[in-house]
Design a protein around this motif. Sequence first.
Motif, PDB file in Angstrom:
ATOM      1  N   ILE A  64       0.779  -1.226   0.026  1.00 23.05           N
ATOM      2  CA  ILE A  64      -0.069   0.005   0.108  1.00 23.05           C
ATOM      3  C   ILE A  64       0.840   1.112  -0.097  1.00 23.05           C
ATOM      4  N   THR A  65       0.592   2.066  -1.015  1.00 24.50           N
ATOM      5  CA  THR A  65       1.393   3.463  -0.981  1.00 24.50           C
ATOM      6  C   THR A  65       0.166   4.733  -1.212  1.00 24.50           C
ATOM      7  N   VAL A  66       0.570   5.717  -0.683  1.00 22.85           N
ATOM      8  CA  VAL A  66      -0.298   7.024  -0.967  1.00 22.85           C
ATOM      9  C   VAL A  66       0.571   7.903  -1.682  1.00 22.85           C
ATOM     10  N   GLY A  67       0.304   8.350  -2.815  1.00 22.41           N
ATOM     11  CA  GLY A  67       1.239   9.223  -3.620  1.00 22.41           C
ATOM     12  C   GLY A  67       2.310   8.520  -4.144  1.00 22.41           C
ATOM     13  N   ALA A  68       3.707   8.945  -4.088  1.00 23.02           N
ATOM     14  CA  ALA A  68       4.620   8.082  -4.922  1.00 23.02           C
ATOM     15  C   ALA A  68       4.469   6.664  -4.619  1.00 23.02           C
ATOM     16  N   THR A  69       4.885   5.901  -5.663  1.00 22.63           N
ATOM     17  CA  THR A  69       4.508   4.317  -5.291  1.00 22.63           C
ATOM     18  C   THR A  69       5.921   3.738  -4.987  1.00 22.63           C
ATOM     19  N   ASP A  70       6.965   4.372  -5.316  1.00 26.51           N
ATOM     20  CA  ASP A  70       8.343   3.843  -5.030  1.00 26.51           C
ATOM     21  C   ASP A  70       8.723   4.574  -3.677  1.00 26.51           C
ATOM     22  N   ALA A  89      -8.400  -6.799   4.752  1.00 35.49           N
ATOM     23  CA  ALA A  89      -9.528  -5.708   4.412  1.00 35.49           C
ATOM     24  C   ALA A  89      -9.871  -4.919   5.772  1.00 35.49           C
ATOM     25  N   THR A  90      -9.749  -5.437   6.723  1.00 33.88           N
ATOM     26  CA  THR A  90     -10.131  -4.759   7.948  1.00 33.88           C
ATOM     27  C   THR A  90      -9.080  -3.661   8.172  1.00 33.88           C
ATOM     28  N   HIS A  91      -7.884  -3.831   8.021  1.00 32.20           N
ATOM     29  CA  HIS A  91      -6.826  -2.852   8.127  1.00 32.20           C
ATOM     30  C   HIS A  91      -6.387  -2.081   7.069  1.00 32.20           C
ATOM     31  N   ARG A  92      -6.858  -2.241   6.018  1.00 32.73           N
ATOM     32  CA  ARG A  92      -6.530  -1.479   4.656  1.00 32.73           C
ATOM     33  C   ARG A  92      -6.413   0.063   4.957  1.00 32.73           C
ATOM     34  N   SER A  93      -7.601   0.459   5.440  1.00 32.87           N
ATOM     35  CA  SER A  93      -7.697   2.005   5.557  1.00 32.87           C
ATOM     36  C   SER A  93      -6.599   2.426   6.689  1.00 32.87           C
ATOM     37  N   LEU A  94      -6.511   1.804   7.690  1.00 33.58           N
ATOM     38  CA  LEU A  94      -5.474   2.108   8.634  1.00 33.58           C
ATOM     39  C   LEU A  94      -4.149   2.118   7.942  1.00 33.58           C
ATOM     40  N   ALA A  95      -3.686   0.970   7.242  1.00 29.76           N
ATOM     41  CA  ALA A  95      -2.557   0.772   6.762  1.00 29.76           C
ATOM     42  C   ALA A  95      -2.331   2.015   5.720  1.00 29.76           C
ATOM     43  N   ALA A  96      -3.254   2.167   4.876  1.00 28.29           N
ATOM     44  CA  ALA A  96      -3.048   3.491   4.087  1.00 28.29           C
ATOM     45  C   ALA A  96      -2.981   4.775   4.590  1.00 28.29           C
ATOM     46  N   HIS A  97      -3.624   5.074   5.722  1.00 30.94           N
ATOM     47  CA  HIS A  97      -3.401   6.439   6.662  1.00 30.94           C
ATOM     48  C   HIS A  97      -2.008   6.510   7.125  1.00 30.94           C
ATOM     49  N   LEU A  98      -1.314   5.036   7.376  1.00 30.04           N
ATOM     50  CA  LEU A  98       0.030   5.148   8.082  1.00 30.04           C
ATOM     51  C   LEU A  98       0.958   5.392   6.815  1.00 30.04           C
ATOM     52  N   ALA A  99       0.629   4.745   5.672  1.00 32.95           N
ATOM     53  CA  ALA A  99       1.490   4.897   4.870  1.00 32.95           C
ATOM     54  C   ALA A  99       1.673   6.500   4.203  1.00 32.95           C
ATOM     55  N   ARG A 100       0.381   7.269   4.118  1.00 26.18           N
ATOM     56  CA  ARG A 100       0.685   8.492   3.800  1.00 26.18           C
ATOM     57  C   ARG A 100       1.423   9.241   4.893  1.00 26.18           C
ATOM     58  N   GLU A 101       1.175   9.092   6.369  1.00 27.45           N
ATOM     59  CA  GLU A 101       1.859   9.867   7.358  1.00 27.45           C
ATOM     60  C   GLU A 101       3.228   9.344   7.406  1.00 27.45           C
ATOM     61  N   SER A 102       3.675   8.250   7.248  1.00 29.97           N
ATOM     62  CA  SER A 102       4.952   7.636   7.229  1.00 29.97           C
ATOM     63  C   SER A 102       5.884   8.066   5.868  1.00 29.97           C
ATOM     64  N   ALA A 103       5.215   8.295   4.898  1.00 30.52           N
ATOM     65  CA  ALA A 103       5.899   8.605   3.732  1.00 30.52           C
ATOM     66  C   ALA A 103       6.686   7.197   3.111  1.00 30.52           C
ATOM     67  N   SER A 104       6.088   5.919   3.494  1.00 32.35           N
ATOM     68  CA  SER A 104       6.663   4.816   3.231  1.00 32.35           C
ATOM     69  C   SER A 104       5.766   3.829   2.508  1.00 32.35           C
ATOM     70  N   VAL A 105       6.045   2.765   2.102  1.00 31.24           N
ATOM     71  CA  VAL A 105       5.264   1.591   1.664  1.00 31.24           C
ATOM     72  C   VAL A 105       5.037   0.802   2.760  1.00 31.24           C
TER      73      VAL A 105
END
Length: 307
Positions: A64-70, A89-105
């Motif tokens: 999961i990434t948000v923004g840049a995929t690399d 499925a149950t944690h996809r949204s939380l993981a995506a928010h963490l991806a955005r906030e951590s700037a990580s995959v």
Amino acid sequence: MRSIQLPLPLVAASLKPFYRLALNASLPYRVQRALLDLAAPIQWLPDGTVTHRTTLAGRPAERITVGATDRPTAVLYLHGGAYTIGSLATHRSLAAHLARESASVVYTLDYRLAPEHPYPAGLEDAVAAFRELVADHGFSADRVALAGDSAGGGLGLATARRLVDAEQLHPAALALISPWVDPGSKEAPFDRDLVVNSRWAHTCAAAYLGGGDPADPGFAPLLGDLSGLPPAAVHVGTGELLYPQIVELAAKLETAGNGLHYVEYPNLWHVAHLQASVLGEAADAVADLGAFLRASFPSTADGHLAS
């Protein structure tokens, strides 16, 4: 889809009857799992989220990434659910928010669940997944963090211990949301909080333990050696059933000399971070974890992009 922000009392009032229905020791685990998966779509993904189905160590996973995929840094996220329920499925949204906030995959892992696969199956899956990220996906260990909530937080701590001791791999950091670090403990300040009730938790813990030893630190990492672990962020709500053991964990991490970022939330419930798409206070908590993770990774100035 863009997030909408709802008042905290409204979100809490909406969740209480759902959790009382779904986290019910009288229901078969397959029914509990189905109920949580049915509710998962109401937790939306941030704009720009890219989710890619993959595998890690032979288990289903999502990248999961948000923004840049690399990205040059990664988080292996281990979902909660008392080792018996929960899914990608149950944690996809939380993981995506963490991806955005951590700037990580962020990689989420569908580790094996009890009672079909008791301890140490989930721990073996998590260790193998981390090892594969380092061996086959181009990340050095110090550019991969471990994160998780509830049972997944306990599993993350046990995974870090196993990686450091048996694999000589040192993750960048630990981000633990209300980690369940002593599943065998019967001590609790009350019978239930907004999310978790004691009967359900004890039933799940027994299913996960199987025929094992409840003092095994792989099962109950609070009871083991906590020295030499990565820096950790620990979040907990002060009204949670798990609050006493998480306070004890924070004290032991600090005594062991590990870097610790500890935050208590008087108004949030067990893993309220799951509601980051609809609750501002939950989104702020995820942002705090993301900032901690960004600060824990080595400088990316001379790093390379990994997959």
